[in-house]
Design a protein around this motif. Structure first.
Motif, PDB file in Angstrom:
ATOM      1  N   ASN A 196       0.852  -1.177   0.000  1.00  0.00           N
ATOM      2  CA  ASN A 196       0.000   0.000   0.000  1.00  0.00           C
ATOM      3  C   ASN A 196       0.899   1.243   0.000  1.00  0.00           C
ATOM      4  N   HIS A 198       0.220   4.212   0.634  1.00  0.00           N
ATOM      5  CA  HIS A 198      -0.209   5.211   1.610  1.00  0.00           C
ATOM      6  C   HIS A 198       0.183   4.778   3.033  1.00  0.00           C
ATOM      7  N   HIS A 199      -0.194   5.575   4.029  1.00  0.00           N
ATOM      8  CA  HIS A 199       0.028   5.244   5.441  1.00  0.00           C
ATOM      9  C   HIS A 199       1.506   4.979   5.734  1.00  0.00           C
ATOM     10  N   GLN A 244      -6.472   6.826  -0.743  1.00  0.00           N
ATOM     11  CA  GLN A 244      -5.789   5.898   0.133  1.00  0.00           C
ATOM     12  C   GLN A 244      -6.599   4.660   0.518  1.00  0.00           C
TER      13      GLN A 244
END
Length: 394
Positions: A196, A198-199, A244
């Motif tokens: 991922n 994002h984050h 996201q």
């Protein structure tokens, strides 16, 4: 103006692994790994020349075995990873290694290529930087580089585990830092893993059988699970680079599905445009309404998912706020028409392949260009239709 014709390149051997080079965005470059049981396998580095609408190739030998997965370091354009089958003690093992492309001290084999050009007999060998020790984890199926990273953090995927590795700055050693195990009845096996973006790169998603799971790399615990995400095996995953919580999946039920991982009871969109297994799905990294999928039906399909994208009304001018007076004069209906939402659905179907298309990847340097690879060793360079490009930009 008519769209430019696709560029087709034929490899000597069968192939199913393709990646875009991401560390350098000045060049449109793709890497392809071959699968030959009889001859030394190869990594083809392909540079696309936009001015001449042609490909230039550099061929390197990969003598460790047939390549099942290839990846490109985000921090060094000359570093790559491969996952390959190798016979050890009369047993076939899935191994992985980090490689460096040889230096250009000697003239490399670079030349314009056509459909049936043979690889040069004097191609150089890849330089091994390190091998991932999979003696305890099992056969490695894929290696994933941390998105937007410096090339020092990777994931490896085995049948029922994924492992986090830290590489030394030189890439000469890899240290495993954590791992997660897929548990359940019947010895479930992973089919795909996706980082991922994002984050702060702390989350991944995995697929096994018909299930999609989210994982937190800080705790190595599951964060969500989508049971029966597809009617049959889930083949691939990808995250929306600009939203996201959104991701796409594809599988053997011939469908591409889009999910909001905050509410996984139902997909937010389903596309059923393929007629056989869908092997890959990829968001465009710049314009997330554009989604590529490739399938065993020998086709690549470009889809518009505008309604769930970060640009549901197309491109917005940066100086819109400076033209309030003109906006006041403009009729409301005309304004609505000018900002009319783009329609979801198939933009184009590409049918230059004659075999299963196992991979399709967007260029990291040109948002309107992509490559696809079929098992017979045919690589095709295509573009987003000009009409669709102008809809997005204007």
């Amino acid at each position: 103006m008519d769209d430019e014709a696709p560029v087709i390149y034929g490899l000597e051997f069968q192939a199913r692994s393709l990646t875009a080079q991401v560390a350098e965005t000045d060049a449109i470059r793709f890497l392809v790994g071959t699968q030959s049981l009889k001859y030394d396998n190869q990594v083809h580095v392909l540079d696309f020349d936009e001015d001449n609408n042609a490909l230039n190739k550099t061929v390197f030998f990969h003598k460790d075995g047939e390549i099942w997965h290839i990846g490109s370091s985000p921090g060094d354009k000359d570093v790559l990873s491969t996952c390959f089958n190798k016979i050890v003690d009369n047993k076939l093992q899935g191994q992985a290694a980090i490689w460096r492309l040889p230096s250009d001290d000697e003239d490399p084999d670079i030349q314009d290529v056509g459909l049936h050009d043979d690889a040069s007999s004097n191609a150089k060998n890849l330089e091994v930087l390190c091998r991932l020790d999979n003696s305890d984890a099992g056969n490695i199926m894929s290696v994933l580089w941390e998105p937007q990273g410096d090339g020092n953090r990777i994931l490896s995927l085995t049948d029922n585990k994924f492992l986090v590795w830290d590489l030394e700055a030189s890439g000469s050693r890899a240290r495993m830092t954590s791992s997660a195990t897929l548990e359940g009845k019947g010895h479930p096996k992973f089919t795909s893993l996706r980082w991922n973006p994002h984050h702060n790169n702390s989350q991944v998603a995995s697929a096994n059988d018909t299930t999609i799971r989210g994982w937190d790399l800080r705790s190595m615990e599951q964060t969500y699970m989508i049971e029966n995400a597809h009617g049959q095996l889930v083949r691939d995953l990808d995250f929306n680079p600009n939203k996201q919580y959104y991701m796409a999946s594809c599988g053997d039920d011939c469908s591409v599905k889009f999910w909001d991982v905050r509410n996984t009871e139902w997909p937010v969109m389903v596309q059923n445009d393929h007629s056989h297994w869908v092997w890959s799905v990829r968001y465009n990294q710049f314009h997330d309404q554009l989604v590529l999928s490739s399938s065993s039906d020998s086709r690549v399909i470009l889809t518009n998912a505008a309604s769930i994208s970060s640009e549901p009304f197309g491109h917005m001018d940066e100086d819109d706020d400076d033209e309030e007076e003109d906006d006041d004069i403009m009729d409301n209906e005309e304004k609505n028409r000018s900002k009319e939402a783009m329609k979801d659905g198939v933009i184009a179907t590409y049918e230059e392949h004659e075999d299963s298309v196992y991979a399709a990847e967007w260029s990291a340097a040109d948002p309107w260009l992509f490559a696809s690879l079929s098992y017979d060793g045919r690589l095709v360079i295509n573009r987003v239709p000009r009409a669709e490009k102008y809809k997005i930009l204007l």
